[in-house]
Design an enzyme around this catalytic site. Structure first.
Site, PDB file in Angstrom:
ATOM      1  CB  CYS A  52      48.463  19.071  31.498  1.00  0.00           C
ATOM      2  SG  CYS A  52      47.071  18.184  31.999  1.00  0.00           S
ATOM      3  CB  ALA A  53      46.501  18.709  27.340  1.00  0.00           C
TER       4      ALA A  53
END
Length: 473
Positions: A26-27
């Site tokens: 993810c980020a």
């Protein structure tokens, strides 16, 4: 940074290539599904260059690298593993086999509610703006903005109409999202949601009053007396009805010939689900949802600051288990029935907990002189103060457990304070310093004091506890 070497070390410390089922990111985090988590060398992972924390949750092993860095580590990791790009959804699906029934239930609720949160947040924040503009004494003693500027009345009324829309038509949003999650046609789910709030039905908000006045109308279907009442703002009836709809749809598709599928399957699925919604699911679900919301509100109002202290103290441990995702459904119900509940008490307590986690994380940064720790703790602490606690909680506070306990104490005291003054939110939003627009206007002062208590107590205790523990070490 030597990304090939970092990826090689990650694979090695996770138990080798044969122990890694799949991986995504993810980020800020690698999300990895392992065959056997007992093979993980946690201490070894902590010593890998760039690693800012690690934790296991929902069947996934997640390693925090930070924005930007994680993309490069993931690219090298998949190259060395010889696997292609995998989405977060595919990783979550692969991880479901490692989850308990409770974990799958929590994840299911999150998958349904997370996509509709922006609509709920937008509507809730607009409600907050409407309240500020219409509340007497908010800006000027004994006067509202409308009193001072009558020409803004229509604009404020328009804002209120937009604000109410996501809650009035909540079953449409939930019907779409839930039916898609349950494997059915989401547009059929939206149609079912529209049925539950059809304008030909009596207003569900005023069900009790309409019933008391004897003004409920009925359908007579197969000898059954069915109330012609809508389900505006309800959660449980819509979720159960969506599950029934999706189950019927999948069942019909197993034996209906393909040339009749587009005609027979949606027709009978929607008709049967709609009939069950109004005869069985709706009445029972409406009562269940109201009882849950009313029960939690009664518990909070009755126990007062004691209930707030208990909830606030253990909110962070609840987050670790992932059970906090189930609160979304309860909060949605509380907000939908705001006329009776006055709003949600869960959001302010969540904010107290998040602020305490951020403050405790910053306390670690001040207490320790290690540049690597400070480099992680300062941005993570600031992020938690703004409502994103994962880096602070998993990357710092749980590692230095004294900080985590300090955060629990700070959150408990602050939550007791705001519970004593019955602070509630009229919208969802960023649970932290940025949560002010979500709070009822007459509770803003107490909410602000609660934030100060949470920060000061958690920061001070974290600094003292961690400093003392580090000195002994």
């Amino acid at each position: 940074m030597d990304f090939p070497q970092i990826a090689k070390q990650v694979i090695e410390k996770l138990g080798g290539k044969e122990n890694i089922a799949t991986a995504a990111h993810c980020a800020t985090r690698l999300r990895i599904v392992l065959h056997d988590e007992s093979k993980v060398d946690k201490e070894g992972i902590e010593n890998i260059d760039g690693v800012k924390g690690q934790f296991a949750v929902a069947g996934q092993y997640q390693i925090i690298f930070g924005s930007g860095t994680v993309n490069k580590v993931h690219a090298e990791l998949t190259k060395q593993l010889g696997i292609g790009d995998v989405s977060k959804a595919e990783v979550a699906e692969a991880a479901s086999g490692n989850q308990s029934l409770l974990q799958r239930l929590v994840k299911g609720l999150a998958d349904i509610f997370v996509p509709i949160i922006p609509a709920i947040v937008a509507g809730g924040l607009l409600m907050g703006i409407h309240s500020m503009l219409t509340a007497k004494g908010f800006f000027v003693d004994e006067l509202s903005v409308i009193d001072m500027h009558p020409e803004l009345a229509d604009l404020v009324d328009f804002i209120n109409t937009i604000a109410n829309a996501p809650f009035v038509f909540l079953p449409v949003l939930l019907g779409f999202s839930a039916t898609r999650k349950f494997g059915g046609n989401p547009f059929l789910g939206a149609a079912l949601g529209m049925l539950l709030v059809h304008p030909a039905l009596a207003d569900g908000w005023n069900y009790a009053l309409t019933l008391a006045q004897g003004k409920i109308q009925y359908w007579n279907v197969f000898g059954l007396e069915i109330e012609k009442v809508g389900y505006q703002g309800t959660v449980i009836p819509t979720l159960v009805s969506a599950w029934v709809l999706a189950t019927l749809e999948k069942t019909f598709r197993k034996f209906v010939p393909s040339y009749l599928d587009n005609l027979v399957t949606p027709l009978f699925s929607l008709f049967i689900a709609g009939l069950l919604a109004f005869t069985v699911i709706g009445p029972i679900g409406r009562e269940a949802g109201s009882l849950i919301a009313a029960g939690l509100t009664w518990l909070y109002d009755t126990l007062g600051f004691v209930g707030g202290a208990i909830f606030g103290t253990f909110y962070a441990p609840i987050v670790i288990t992932g059970m906090h995702q189930t609160f979304i459904a309860v909060e949605t119900q509380l907000l939908a029935e705001m006329a009776q509940t006055g709003g949600t008490f869960i959001f302010p307590i969540a904010a107290m907990s998040n602020i305490a986690q951020g403050a405790a994380c910053l306390g670690v940064a001040v207490a320790l002189k290690d540049p690597k720790v400070r480099g992680l703790a300062v941005p993570s602490g600031i992020s938690a103060l703004l409502g994103i606690t994962e880096p602070a909680m998993f990357g710092v506070n749980l590692r230095y457990r004294q900080a985590f306990f300090a955060a629990m104490i700070g959150s408990g005291l602050a939550s007791a304070f705001i519970a004593f003054f019955n602070v509630k939110a009229i919208a969802l939003g960023a649970a932290g310093f940025l949560g002010i627009p979500s709070i009822k206007p007459d509770s803003l002062a107490m909410y602000s004091i609660g934030m100060a208590i949470s920060f000061v107590v958690a920061f001070s205790l974290s600094y003292v506890f961690v400093k003392r523990a580090n000195a002994k070490a």
